[in-house]
Design a protein around this motif. Structure first.
Motif, PDB file in Angstrom:
ATOM      1  N   ASN A 112      14.714  13.608   1.309  1.00 40.48           N
ATOM      2  CA  ASN A 112      13.582  14.519   1.198  1.00 40.48           C
ATOM      3  C   ASN A 112      12.275  13.736   1.127  1.00 40.48           C
ATOM      4  O   ASN A 112      12.244  12.611   0.646  1.00 40.48           O
ATOM      5  CB  ASN A 112      13.703  15.398  -0.044  1.00 40.48           C
ATOM      6  N   ILE A 113      11.226  14.386   1.577  1.00 41.41           N
ATOM      7  CA  ILE A 113       9.884  13.841   1.431  1.00 41.41           C
ATOM      8  C   ILE A 113       9.117  14.805   0.545  1.00 41.41           C
ATOM      9  O   ILE A 113       9.055  15.999   0.818  1.00 41.41           O
ATOM     10  CB  ILE A 113       9.181  13.698   2.803  1.00 41.41           C
ATOM     11  N   ASN A 114       8.542  14.285  -0.514  1.00 46.85           N
ATOM     12  CA  ASN A 114       7.788  15.112  -1.442  1.00 46.85           C
ATOM     13  C   ASN A 114       6.522  15.604  -0.739  1.00 46.85           C
ATOM     14  O   ASN A 114       5.662  14.812  -0.370  1.00 46.85           O
ATOM     15  CB  ASN A 114       7.442  14.292  -2.699  1.00 46.85           C
ATOM     16  N   ASN A 115       6.407  16.920  -0.540  1.00 47.91           N
ATOM     17  CA  ASN A 115       5.265  17.489   0.200  1.00 47.91           C
ATOM     18  C   ASN A 115       3.930  17.249  -0.475  1.00 47.91           C
ATOM     19  O   ASN A 115       2.905  17.252   0.184  1.00 47.91           O
ATOM     20  CB  ASN A 115       5.483  18.991   0.404  1.00 47.91           C
ATOM     21  N   SER A 116       3.915  17.040  -1.758  1.00 49.13           N
ATOM     22  CA  SER A 116       2.639  16.807  -2.427  1.00 49.13           C
ATOM     23  C   SER A 116       1.995  15.504  -1.975  1.00 49.13           C
ATOM     24  O   SER A 116       0.786  15.345  -2.041  1.00 49.13           O
ATOM     25  CB  SER A 116       2.824  16.796  -3.945  1.00 49.13           C
ATOM     26  N   HIS A 117       2.789  14.567  -1.464  1.00 48.34           N
ATOM     27  CA  HIS A 117       2.260  13.299  -0.990  1.00 48.34           C
ATOM     28  C   HIS A 117       1.717  13.403   0.435  1.00 48.34           C
ATOM     29  O   HIS A 117       0.962  12.553   0.880  1.00 48.34           O
ATOM     30  CB  HIS A 117       3.334  12.216  -1.032  1.00 48.34           C
ATOM     31  N   LEU A 118       2.120  14.442   1.176  1.00 47.43           N
ATOM     32  CA  LEU A 118       1.737  14.531   2.575  1.00 47.43           C
ATOM     33  C   LEU A 118       0.237  14.741   2.748  1.00 47.43           C
ATOM     34  O   LEU A 118      -0.317  14.359   3.760  1.00 47.43           O
ATOM     35  CB  LEU A 118       2.511  15.637   3.275  1.00 47.43           C
ATOM     36  N   SER A 119      -0.410  15.321   1.764  1.00 46.11           N
ATOM     37  CA  SER A 119      -1.850  15.557   1.901  1.00 46.11           C
ATOM     38  C   SER A 119      -2.636  14.253   1.901  1.00 46.11           C
ATOM     39  O   SER A 119      -3.757  14.217   2.380  1.00 46.11           O
ATOM     40  CB  SER A 119      -2.338  16.465   0.769  1.00 46.11           C
ATOM     41  N   ASN A 163       0.844  -1.179   0.000  1.00 46.22           N
ATOM     42  CA  ASN A 163       0.000   0.000   0.000  1.00 46.22           C
ATOM     43  C   ASN A 163       0.887   1.238   0.000  1.00 46.22           C
ATOM     44  O   ASN A 163       1.750   1.393   0.849  1.00 46.22           O
ATOM     45  CB  ASN A 163      -0.914  -0.063   1.211  1.00 46.22           C
ATOM     46  N   SER A 164       0.655   2.132  -0.931  1.00 51.15           N
ATOM     47  CA  SER A 164       1.527   3.302  -1.070  1.00 51.15           C
ATOM     48  C   SER A 164       1.355   4.297   0.082  1.00 51.15           C
ATOM     49  O   SER A 164       2.311   4.966   0.450  1.00 51.15           O
ATOM     50  CB  SER A 164       1.270   3.992  -2.405  1.00 51.15           C
ATOM     51  N   ILE A 165       0.160   4.399   0.633  1.00 50.45           N
ATOM     52  CA  ILE A 165      -0.055   5.335   1.741  1.00 50.45           C
ATOM     53  C   ILE A 165       0.710   4.878   2.977  1.00 50.45           C
ATOM     54  O   ILE A 165       1.393   5.672   3.628  1.00 50.45           O
ATOM     55  CB  ILE A 165      -1.553   5.511   2.039  1.00 50.45           C
ATOM     56  N   SER A 166       0.647   3.599   3.299  1.00 44.51           N
ATOM     57  CA  SER A 166       1.375   3.116   4.470  1.00 44.51           C
ATOM     58  C   SER A 166       2.879   3.204   4.235  1.00 44.51           C
ATOM     59  O   SER A 166       3.647   3.449   5.174  1.00 44.51           O
ATOM     60  CB  SER A 166       0.954   1.716   4.864  1.00 44.51           C
ATOM     61  N   ARG A 167       3.322   3.050   3.004  1.00 50.43           N
ATOM     62  CA  ARG A 167       4.754   3.216   2.682  1.00 50.43           C
ATOM     63  C   ARG A 167       5.179   4.654   2.928  1.00 50.43           C
ATOM     64  O   ARG A 167       6.221   4.911   3.510  1.00 50.43           O
ATOM     65  CB  ARG A 167       5.006   2.802   1.236  1.00 50.43           C
ATOM     66  N   ARG A 168       4.376   5.617   2.483  1.00 50.02           N
ATOM     67  CA  ARG A 168       4.698   7.039   2.697  1.00 50.02           C
ATOM     68  C   ARG A 168       4.727   7.373   4.179  1.00 50.02           C
ATOM     69  O   ARG A 168       5.590   8.104   4.642  1.00 50.02           O
ATOM     70  CB  ARG A 168       3.692   7.926   1.977  1.00 50.02           C
ATOM     71  N   ARG A 169       3.774   6.852   4.920  1.00 52.99           N
ATOM     72  CA  ARG A 169       3.760   7.075   6.368  1.00 52.99           C
ATOM     73  C   ARG A 169       5.020   6.516   7.008  1.00 52.99           C
ATOM     74  O   ARG A 169       5.610   7.133   7.886  1.00 52.99           O
ATOM     75  CB  ARG A 169       2.528   6.446   6.991  1.00 52.99           C
ATOM     76  N   SER A 170       5.416   5.351   6.582  1.00 53.19           N
ATOM     77  CA  SER A 170       6.613   4.712   7.111  1.00 53.19           C
ATOM     78  C   SER A 170       7.853   5.559   6.823  1.00 53.19           C
ATOM     79  O   SER A 170       8.713   5.722   7.686  1.00 53.19           O
ATOM     80  CB  SER A 170       6.765   3.317   6.500  1.00 53.19           C
ATOM     81  N   VAL A 171       7.936   6.091   5.628  1.00 49.23           N
ATOM     82  CA  VAL A 171       9.069   6.946   5.253  1.00 49.23           C
ATOM     83  C   VAL A 171       9.089   8.207   6.109  1.00 49.23           C
ATOM     84  O   VAL A 171      10.140   8.620   6.605  1.00 49.23           O
ATOM     85  CB  VAL A 171       9.018   7.283   3.744  1.00 49.23           C
ATOM     86  N   CYS A 172       7.927   8.810   6.318  1.00 48.90           N
ATOM     87  CA  CYS A 172       7.841  10.020   7.149  1.00 48.90           C
ATOM     88  C   CYS A 172       8.265   9.722   8.585  1.00 48.90           C
ATOM     89  O   CYS A 172       9.007  10.490   9.197  1.00 48.90           O
ATOM     90  CB  CYS A 172       6.428  10.586   7.135  1.00 48.90           C
ATOM     91  N   ARG A 173       7.794   8.610   9.125  1.00 53.55           N
ATOM     92  CA  ARG A 173       8.168   8.234  10.491  1.00 53.55           C
ATOM     93  C   ARG A 173       9.662   7.980  10.602  1.00 53.55           C
ATOM     94  O   ARG A 173      10.308   8.385  11.565  1.00 53.55           O
ATOM     95  CB  ARG A 173       7.382   7.011  10.941  1.00 53.55           C
ATOM     96  N   ALA A 174      10.240   7.316   9.619  1.00 50.79           N
ATOM     97  CA  ALA A 174      11.666   7.024   9.636  1.00 50.79           C
ATOM     98  C   ALA A 174      12.484   8.304   9.619  1.00 50.79           C
ATOM     99  O   ALA A 174      13.449   8.448  10.368  1.00 50.79           O
ATOM    100  CB  ALA A 174      12.037   6.145   8.444  1.00 50.79           C
ATOM    101  N   ARG A 175      12.080   9.258   8.794  1.00 51.08           N
ATOM    102  CA  ARG A 175      12.801  10.532   8.719  1.00 51.08           C
ATOM    103  C   ARG A 175      12.689  11.279  10.044  1.00 51.08           C
ATOM    104  O   ARG A 175      13.656  11.855  10.532  1.00 51.08           O
ATOM    105  CB  ARG A 175      12.231  11.376   7.577  1.00 51.08           C
TER     106      ARG A 175
END
Length: 70
Positions: A61-68, A1-13
């Motif tokens: 970096n985390i692409n801010n467009s994905h944060l929404s 799931n791409s959303i859970s992957r993005r969350r995981s990346v944000c948490r790791a950072r």
């Protein structure tokens, strides 16, 4: 799931940043000086950590467009 992957990346950072702050023990040691100076001291440490990321570490970096979508 791409959303859970993005969350995981944000948490790791975020954990990387917290680890660097913890190296200064600003989050664990009791502050024993004038309380009016506390924000200044914390911001100084935060700026040192920021400078370390810019100079020494390659924090991803985390692409801010994905944060929404988080």
């Amino acid at each position: 799931n791409s959303i859970s992957r993005r969350r995981s990346v944000c948490r790791a950072r975020h954990e990387i940043v917290n680890t660097k702050l913890k190296n200064f023990q600003v989050l664990t040691k009791k502050y024993r000086h004038n309380l009016k100076m506390h924000p200044r001291c914390f911001y100084a440490v935060a700026n040192i950590v920021q400078a370390q990321f810019l100079i020494e570490y390659n924090l991803f970096n985390i692409n801010n467009s994905h944060l929404s979508t988080l």
